[in-house]
Design a protein around this motif. Structure first.
Motif, PDB file in Angstrom:
ATOM      1  N   GLY A 100       8.677  -2.612   7.880  1.00  0.00           N
ATOM      2  CA  GLY A 100       9.460  -3.097   6.742  1.00  0.00           C
ATOM      3  C   GLY A 100      10.943  -3.151   7.064  1.00  0.00           C
ATOM      4  O   GLY A 100      11.353  -3.637   8.117  1.00  0.00           O
ATOM      5  N   CYS A 101      11.758  -2.608   6.170  1.00  0.00           N
ATOM      6  CA  CYS A 101      13.219  -2.597   6.347  1.00  0.00           C
ATOM      7  C   CYS A 101      13.644  -1.743   7.532  1.00  0.00           C
ATOM      8  O   CYS A 101      14.655  -2.022   8.186  1.00  0.00           O
ATOM      9  CB  CYS A 101      13.902  -2.066   5.093  1.00  0.00           C
ATOM     10  N   LEU A 110      14.783  -3.764  -4.484  1.00  0.00           N
ATOM     11  CA  LEU A 110      13.315  -3.707  -4.550  1.00  0.00           C
ATOM     12  C   LEU A 110      12.707  -4.999  -4.007  1.00  0.00           C
ATOM     13  O   LEU A 110      11.717  -4.956  -3.264  1.00  0.00           O
ATOM     14  CB  LEU A 110      12.855  -3.479  -5.986  1.00  0.00           C
ATOM     15  N   PHE A 111      13.306  -6.134  -4.376  1.00  0.00           N
ATOM     16  CA  PHE A 111      12.787  -7.412  -3.896  1.00  0.00           C
ATOM     17  C   PHE A 111      12.933  -7.523  -2.381  1.00  0.00           C
ATOM     18  O   PHE A 111      12.000  -7.910  -1.675  1.00  0.00           O
ATOM     19  CB  PHE A 111      13.491  -8.574  -4.598  1.00  0.00           C
ATOM     20  N   PHE A 112      14.108  -7.176  -1.870  1.00  0.00           N
ATOM     21  CA  PHE A 112      14.331  -7.258  -0.424  1.00  0.00           C
ATOM     22  C   PHE A 112      13.358  -6.351   0.327  1.00  0.00           C
ATOM     23  O   PHE A 112      12.735  -6.764   1.308  1.00  0.00           O
ATOM     24  CB  PHE A 112      15.778  -6.896  -0.086  1.00  0.00           C
ATOM     25  N   ARG A 150       9.829  -7.763   0.137  1.00  0.00           N
ATOM     26  CA  ARG A 150       9.685  -8.940   1.003  1.00  0.00           C
ATOM     27  C   ARG A 150       9.592  -8.528   2.470  1.00  0.00           C
ATOM     28  O   ARG A 150       8.773  -9.042   3.230  1.00  0.00           O
ATOM     29  CB  ARG A 150      10.861  -9.892   0.779  1.00  0.00           C
ATOM     30  N   MET A 151      10.421  -7.565   2.876  1.00  0.00           N
ATOM     31  CA  MET A 151      10.369  -7.092   4.264  1.00  0.00           C
ATOM     32  C   MET A 151       9.051  -6.371   4.554  1.00  0.00           C
ATOM     33  O   MET A 151       8.502  -6.490   5.641  1.00  0.00           O
ATOM     34  CB  MET A 151      11.545  -6.157   4.564  1.00  0.00           C
ATOM     35  N   ARG A 152       8.548  -5.656   3.572  1.00  0.00           N
ATOM     36  CA  ARG A 152       7.275  -4.950   3.763  1.00  0.00           C
ATOM     37  C   ARG A 152       6.122  -5.931   3.898  1.00  0.00           C
ATOM     38  O   ARG A 152       5.190  -5.701   4.665  1.00  0.00           O
ATOM     39  CB  ARG A 152       7.038  -3.998   2.590  1.00  0.00           C
ATOM     40  N   THR A 153       6.174  -7.064   3.189  1.00  0.00           N
ATOM     41  CA  THR A 153       5.108  -8.061   3.334  1.00  0.00           C
ATOM     42  C   THR A 153       5.233  -8.787   4.673  1.00  0.00           C
ATOM     43  O   THR A 153       4.229  -9.164   5.263  1.00  0.00           O
ATOM     44  CB  THR A 153       5.116  -9.081   2.182  1.00  0.00           C
ATOM     45  N   GLN A 154       6.460  -8.978   5.160  1.00  0.00           N
ATOM     46  CA  GLN A 154       6.646  -9.638   6.452  1.00  0.00           C
ATOM     47  C   GLN A 154       6.312  -8.713   7.613  1.00  0.00           C
ATOM     48  O   GLN A 154       5.803  -9.150   8.641  1.00  0.00           O
ATOM     49  CB  GLN A 154       8.092 -10.132   6.591  1.00  0.00           C
ATOM     50  N   PHE A 183       9.069 -11.655  -8.631  1.00  0.00           N
ATOM     51  CA  PHE A 183       8.298 -10.577  -9.268  1.00  0.00           C
ATOM     52  C   PHE A 183       6.952 -10.397  -8.569  1.00  0.00           C
ATOM     53  O   PHE A 183       6.501  -9.258  -8.386  1.00  0.00           O
ATOM     54  CB  PHE A 183       8.076 -10.814 -10.757  1.00  0.00           C
ATOM     55  N   ALA A 184       6.315 -11.470  -8.175  1.00  0.00           N
ATOM     56  CA  ALA A 184       5.002 -11.353  -7.521  1.00  0.00           C
ATOM     57  C   ALA A 184       5.097 -10.496  -6.266  1.00  0.00           C
ATOM     58  O   ALA A 184       4.225  -9.649  -6.014  1.00  0.00           O
ATOM     59  CB  ALA A 184       4.457 -12.740  -7.193  1.00  0.00           C
ATOM     60  N   CYS A 185       6.152 -10.687  -5.514  1.00  0.00           N
ATOM     61  CA  CYS A 185       6.354  -9.910  -4.284  1.00  0.00           C
ATOM     62  C   CYS A 185       6.579  -8.434  -4.606  1.00  0.00           C
ATOM     63  O   CYS A 185       5.972  -7.551  -4.000  1.00  0.00           O
ATOM     64  CB  CYS A 185       7.535 -10.491  -3.518  1.00  0.00           C
ATOM     65  N   VAL A 186       7.448  -8.161  -5.576  1.00  0.00           N
ATOM     66  CA  VAL A 186       7.734  -6.774  -5.961  1.00  0.00           C
ATOM     67  C   VAL A 186       6.487  -6.117  -6.548  1.00  0.00           C
ATOM     68  O   VAL A 186       6.172  -4.962  -6.243  1.00  0.00           O
ATOM     69  CB  VAL A 186       8.916  -6.735  -6.966  1.00  0.00           C
TER      70      VAL A 186
END
Length: 152
Positions: free
Chosen positions: A80-81, A66-68, A71-75, A35-38
């Protein structure tokens, strides 16, 4: 407080978790990072609105997506994706090109082997009959040597 434990979203937002919490099935308390990531990318209000607009049977897949994506956007904040999709498409293209070249080589060598087999059979027939076949003494004989395709 309700009889069930708070979900990761309600714990993160420091609020009471209602029985009908939209986040509870998709953001369990055992995985607070999800949830923190989303939340960091989309915000709790937006995620809540998105999940409410989706039919119940599709919400689990939507929360996974949404989580994936978050997560890709933070990486990779820039692509992102899309960056992953682009890299994978490039790998597919390179693999298809390599496969086409390999298939062309196989076709070439199969044809070359068939031609060499025919030549050998023709020579065996000539030797067995003791004649020059369709060639006469005054006609030169031509040897055909295959050269590979230029791209090989």
């Amino acid at each position: 407080m309700s009889s069930h434990s708070r979900c990761a979203a309600c714990k993160f937002l420091r609020r009471r978790c209602p029985e009908d919490c939209i986040f509870s099935p998709y953001f369990p308390s055992t995985n607070p990072q999800r949830f923190a990531c989303v939340h960091k990318i989309y915000g709790a209000s937006n995620v809540s609105k998105m999940l409410q607009q989706i039919p119940d049977h599709l919400r689990a897949n939507a929360s996974d997506s949404l989580f994936f994506e978050a997560r890709m956007r933070t990486q990779d904040p820039i692509y992102g994706c899309v960056g992953i999709i682009s890299r994978l498409q490039h790998e597919i293209y390179a693999s298809q090109r390599e496969m086409a070249i390999t298939q062309a080589k196989i076709a070439f060598y199969t044809a070359k082997q068939a031609q060499e087999t025919q030549i050998q059979q023709f020579q065996d027939v000539e030797e067995a009959s003791g004649s020059n076949g369709p060639f006469h003494m005054d006609q030169p004989s031509f040897d055909y040597h295959c050269q590979g395709p230029e791209f090989l």
